[in-house]
Design an enzyme around this catalytic site. Sequence first.
Site, mmCIF file in Angstrom:
data_model
loop_
_atom_site.group_PDB
_atom_site.id
_atom_site.type_symbol
_atom_site.label_atom_id
_atom_site.label_comp_id
_atom_site.label_asym_id
_atom_site.label_seq_id
_atom_site.Cartn_x
_atom_site.Cartn_y
_atom_site.Cartn_z
ATOM 1 N N GLY A 185 34.961 43.365 35.699
ATOM 2 C CA GLY A 185 34.929 42.355 36.753
ATOM 3 C C GLY A 185 35.331 41.011 36.202
ATOM 4 N N GLY A 186 35.273 40.023 37.068
ATOM 5 C CA GLY A 186 35.649 38.689 36.654
ATOM 6 C C GLY A 186 34.768 38.164 35.535
ATOM 7 N N MET A 187 33.514 38.559 35.525
ATOM 8 C CA MET A 187 32.592 38.009 34.537
ATOM 9 C C MET A 187 32.471 38.857 33.290
ATOM 10 S SD MET A 187 29.587 36.925 37.076
ATOM 11 C CE MET A 187 30.066 37.630 38.615
ATOM 12 N N GLU A 205 32.446 43.226 31.584
ATOM 13 C CA GLU A 205 32.443 44.673 31.796
ATOM 14 C C GLU A 205 31.222 45.088 32.627
ATOM 15 O OE1 GLU A 205 34.828 46.813 30.177
ATOM 16 O OE2 GLU A 205 35.805 44.878 29.884
ATOM 17 N N VAL A 206 31.412 46.077 33.491
ATOM 18 C CA VAL A 206 30.298 46.569 34.294
ATOM 19 C C VAL A 206 30.043 48.040 33.956
ATOM 20 C CG1 VAL A 206 29.340 46.771 36.614
ATOM 21 C CG2 VAL A 206 31.093 45.059 36.160
ATOM 22 N N LYS A 226 25.963 44.354 34.064
ATOM 23 C CA LYS A 226 27.160 43.554 33.846
ATOM 24 C C LYS A 226 26.996 42.839 32.516
ATOM 25 C CE LYS A 226 29.092 42.208 37.871
ATOM 26 N NZ LYS A 226 29.214 41.391 39.079
ATOM 27 N N ASP A 252 32.695 32.486 46.796
ATOM 28 C CA ASP A 252 33.813 33.347 46.387
ATOM 29 C C ASP A 252 33.815 34.641 47.185
ATOM 30 O OD1 ASP A 252 36.074 33.991 44.943
ATOM 31 O OD2 ASP A 252 34.971 34.829 43.250
ATOM 32 N N LYS A 293 35.290 37.471 49.032
ATOM 33 C CA LYS A 293 36.575 38.162 49.060
ATOM 34 C C LYS A 293 36.310 39.651 49.016
ATOM 35 C CE LYS A 293 36.980 37.660 44.065
ATOM 36 N NZ LYS A 293 37.698 37.023 42.964
#
Lengths: 193, 623
Positions: free
Chosen positions: B90-92, B94-95, B110, B203, B205
């Site tokens: 993800g944006g932040m 690894e998940v 996360k 955010d 989306k």
Amino acid sequence: MTKTLPRTQHEITGLLEEWSGGNQAALDKLYPLVYEELRRLARSYMKREAKGHTLQTTALINEAYVRMVEQKNVHWQNRSHFFAISAQIMRRILVDHARRYLHLKRGGGAKKVSLDEAMIVASEKSEEVLMLDEALENLARLDPRRCQVVELRYFAGLDNKEIAAVLKISENTVMRDWNLARAWLYQQLAGAG
Amino acid sequence: MTPERWEQVSRIFKSAIELDVGAREAYLASECGHDELLRKEVSRLIQSHQQASDDNFIETPAFVPSDPGKTLSDGQKVGPYEIVKHLGTGGMGEVYLANDKRLERQVALKILSGELAHDKRRMQRFQQEARMASSLNQPNILTIFEFGEVDSLNFLATEYIDGETLREHLRGKPLKLPEVLDISVQIVAALDAAHEAKVVHRDIKPENVMIRRRDRIVKVLDFGLAKASEKSSVTHETDSQIATQFKTAAGTILGTVNYMSPEQAQGLQVDARTDLWSVGVMIYEMVVGAAPFTGRTTSHTIVQILESDPKPLSSVTNVRVPDELERIVSKALRKPVDERYQTAKDLLVDLRKLRKQLDLDAEMKRSVAPLQSAVTAAAATSTIEAVPTPTASLSPGRNHLLLLVVGAVVFLIAALWAINSWRQKTPNTSTPATTSVASPQRALTYSITVQKYRDNKPFEAPFQLAKEMVFERDYQIRLNLTSPQTGFLYVLNEGPHDNGQPAEFVVLFPSPTSNSGSALVTENHEVQIPDKSWIHFDNEKGTEKVWLVFAENAVPELEPVRSFASQKTAGLITDSALRDKVEAFLRSHPGNKPTVEQDADRKQTVVTSQGNLLMHAVDLEHQ
């Protein structure tokens, strides 16, 4: 640039050795070869990156090294030299990309830059990369070694231990050099801004 | 600086920074002696060192988004969690799917990526947001269990959802209307709860919305977190920094800007209403299969977000779009925040009402299948299905309620028929209301918004002009134009002039900012002229003429005026040859004489004309 690729690993190893023996002409031949290889790898890394892989400059240079230099009879010397030259080249590649990226963003010459190339430098870093490159020029005149520490760390992504190995200095010295160089660069950029 | 001096400065600096702050001054004094300049230089450098390390200046390399060494393998333990498998990036960071050994439950873990995790300030912000978000308790909000650190790994443990993101669900294709409403209602319900608790997502989306496989429950992820993970916003904005603020995480290539609100795009303060904009964008995308603002590059997209109105849903999809949905989406996508939905609750009420209406319509459709065909043409609001063949007729023996509904529908047909025949001028009962017209004709509706001025200040609120008026100096007006037909629109202002004197023409539409500079206007799209400011009456007394030309095809004589629509010339046609041509064209009245009907109640004027070209001059008197 004249078309010189591909060269054999043997030749590249030879050029590295000639260069470490003090032959500057060898560096001139080596430079475009490594440049092309790093660019090519960076692009293919970008594609992999899109599929969820991570990207690290050190890994990139390591891969280039493994691909380009003979692995039997590896001289540590060669590896150090290879990293030193690669750091310089990475700096050039990243600065070029940052410049193009900003140019692209400001609406000029959009067609000339392909997307993946423009994205190699993390966009938020583009300004930083350019300003730092300029300040480093000044630092290089004052203190070439500390400039190299910054180059290896910031542009080639090496950690202190690796830098110590490449420059054959202690890790503590790397740390001190880094602190000094960074403070000086910060002051330069703050003064300029 | 000489090399000797530099050596001196760097030697003292190196030793000084290893000392305690208290011992530093004394050390500097002893080393520098009377050399005041040297002491200052070293002090300044020490100060820079401090700031550089606080700011994490050049701490992360130019080219390193994350640290691959931290990738976790299956079975590995992170505190009480055991990694089951890697779910994605993800944006932040690894998940992973992980097992919480304490509670024997599955969680999504996360692991925050390198650069973010190394930035103390961002981590603090992130932690704060995580704490806020974990207090939210609503079925459509992904529950946050824990935020912690183990072995220098920062992680966020959340509820695990077995399902897919809305992005994956969409796959670039539109969804059926009932599903669109189901999903939107749940998203907005989540926002409503969060906004009540003063948490703004910032955010919204499709990537941050998950749909659970088992029961199709929608979960909104990452409240406040995605934005908190960004670098802190800059105080001074340059054009290159605006877009970079919208990166979702450290070192990631530009995140999507498609869902960003105009205020976000401008780097302004955002609030709950920003989330409602993003929902509007998502509903739009779910209905038509593509987001409303998509430019060739990020910058192009941002320009669209700031300046262009999205095409009406009905003009970009083949399915029938209820007017109410069109209204809801356009209200969510109003660029000025004050004109948008003000609360998630308001939006939620409208969406629920519409969903109920659609359910009712669907129910009716099922029970009165034969009626369907008769209704088809009129009941654009009730179905998104394809149009069946018009053969069957009303069958007798239905109950009263149904008849009432039918009555309403028949009334609607009658109303639409009336509008249509009025529009066509040649009533044709066998043709239902459709957007294409049998015999060529053009229709255009306009209204004028007036802002009065007194003593150089706006006087009273702007109003719609109901009849003619004499405009005073400084009065400002705005034209609102719309047509049930798609066509090419040109609007030119002819200034007051004495007979014999050449008239000046100013291009009002198309303009470079509205409608992407194109004359093509889609059906039912309302055009405002000017799109952002007002038409100003200057000192020159007399009659201002506003020429409206609306044609089925591009008008070759008028197309060149577009190059003068730029802000540089303020729209004035400065090329005298072109001016002459334009004047000749307008004076020749190539179109049929239009019918002009004023609708005093709705404060608008309807102009209709036979043929493919409509031309009409609106006269505005001013003193």
